[in-house]
Each structure stands twice: as C-alpha cells, then as structure tokens.
Design an enzyme around this catalytic site. Sequence first.
Site, PDB file in Angstrom:
ATOM      1  N   ASP A  63       0.669  -1.240   0.039  1.00 47.52           N
ATOM      2  CA  ASP A  63       0.008  -0.027   0.088  1.00 47.52           C
ATOM      3  C   ASP A  63       0.706   1.289   0.085  1.00 47.52           C
ATOM      4  O   ASP A  63       1.833   1.427   0.864  1.00 47.52           O
ATOM      5  CB  ASP A  63      -0.921   0.103   1.346  1.00 47.52           C
ATOM      6  N   ASN A 114      -1.795  13.019  -5.726  1.00 45.21           N
ATOM      7  CA  ASN A 114      -2.749  13.403  -6.513  1.00 45.21           C
ATOM      8  C   ASN A 114      -3.222  14.890  -6.219  1.00 45.21           C
ATOM      9  O   ASN A 114      -3.471  15.675  -7.289  1.00 45.21           O
ATOM     10  CB  ASN A 114      -4.082  12.313  -6.528  1.00 45.21           C
ATOM     11  N   ASP A 156      -0.634   8.432 -11.795  1.00 45.54           N
ATOM     12  CA  ASP A 156      -0.428   7.460 -12.733  1.00 45.54           C
ATOM     13  C   ASP A 156       1.096   7.059 -12.793  1.00 45.54           C
ATOM     14  O   ASP A 156       1.596   6.160 -13.208  1.00 45.54           O
ATOM     15  CB  ASP A 156      -1.119   7.763 -13.956  1.00 45.54           C
ATOM     16  N   ASP A 170      -4.206   2.204  -4.999  1.00 52.01           N
ATOM     17  CA  ASP A 170      -3.039   2.176  -4.978  1.00 52.01           C
ATOM     18  C   ASP A 170      -2.140   1.182  -4.157  1.00 52.01           C
ATOM     19  O   ASP A 170      -1.246   1.394  -3.498  1.00 52.01           O
ATOM     20  CB  ASP A 170      -2.724   3.743  -4.336  1.00 52.01           C
TER      21      ASP A 170
END
Length: 254
Positions: A88, A96, A105, A134
């Site tokens: 994780d 972001n 991305d 993610d």
Amino acid sequence: MTAEAGSGRGTAIGDAEPKSDQPDIVAPRSGDRPLQSVPTHRRCDSCGQVLEDRPTGLIERWRWDEVAAAEIARARGQGLPIALIMIDLDRFKDVNDNYGHLAGDAILRGVADVIRRSTRTADLACRYGGSAGDEFLVLLPDVDLPDALGVAERIRADIRNMSVTAKVTRDLSATIEGQTASIGVATYCLRDLAELDLEDLMLDADVSLRAAKRHGRDRICVANVDVTGEQQDNQVRADRRLVSWSRFRRLRSV
C-alpha cells in the site's frame, strides 16, 4: 484540421454542392498533434476477458484472482509453500492533490516497474482496489517466509529510492521522490494449505499491512511483527517470525 463528413472528399472553392447543416467536426488543437486512437485492453483470445491493468501493465485484478487461486491449488497438490505480499503506497492521495492525477499514474507505473524488477516471471502481480487503487498484490509460488521477506524488502527499498518525473501542468514537470510503501506478508506451508484458501491468505496479508501502517509506515510486517531494520541472523529472525505467526493464527481462529 477537420474531419470531412460523407464521402470524406474535400470540396473545391466554387463548387455548387449545397452546404451541409451539420457543423464541421474540429479536432482539439494541442501543438497540431494528430488525433490518436484510444488503446484497448489486452484481452484473452478465447474468452475475451481483460488480462491487463492499463495504467500499470500488471495482471488485471479479477484475472489475478483466478490465476492466484489456481496457484494455491497447485501448491496444495504438490506440497509447496506459497507467499503473498500486499503493498500500500503511503499517503498516495497527497501525490494526486499536490501534483495531479497524471503524476499519480506515473507513480503507479513506477511502482509496477519496481515490482517487475524484484520478482520472477512465475510470480503474479496485480494492482488492487479498482481504477483508483494504490495497493498491489504479489503472489510468490514456491516461496517460504525468509525469501518472501527478501522480495518485500527489495520492493520497499526500491520504491523509497524511486524518482519519477511527470507533467503537472502543460508547461511544467516535476520530479517526485521519497514515495514510501507499507507492506504486509503472509505465507502458507503445506499444513496451512490443507484448510486455507486465497481469501484467507489475503486476509492475513491485509492484517499484516494494517499493522505496518499503524507502526509508522514505510515498513514490512508479518502478522503484526515489524521486521524492518532488524539486524539479527536470517534464520533466527525467520524462526522468531514463524513462532509469532503461529501464535497470531491461533488468536485469529478463536
């Protein structure tokens, strides 16, 4: 640039052809780049199922479930150990929010590259959690706990050392460094496999991952035992973890 309607032939100036009521379809201009077709997912030739997660190039999650379950069945039949690594990315939402989703991305692709470099072709890796996920899963057939921890540590260290350059605006790029990951590891031996399946393995890895988050992130946990940074002999560490894992499994089954 315009896309001509009808036959696709242009109309010369002065032609008497009546003007169409439909407006011209104008391609959006961005440095006069030509329009490109949207790439499609790679699909199974026989059943049409999507095989690949487009942002990362790893196995598509639902396909991974099928293949991973088959690998566990194979391990059970042949008496082989098997391990699962759950990864994780720490505070990924900040990437972001601060740099944009295209930068996010790029981080996901970088992590996928790290996983590919750290694993064998026989290992199974996927992005977990859907289109916004993610988290990553890596199934390691015929791998015991010490070897699984070695793979997990390579992944953790390489993610931390990763440097990713991505566009944050049309005119500005940024280099993103210092991304970390929390990792949970679960392993099964033949005795465990006699009664457990893929869901059990994922639940145990997830418990370990949550422990890594609670204990400060950027670390590896096996059944709530923090193993990052220990300097003792490998076999001694493995024996200690196996005892702790057995104790944890008894507590979990109560």
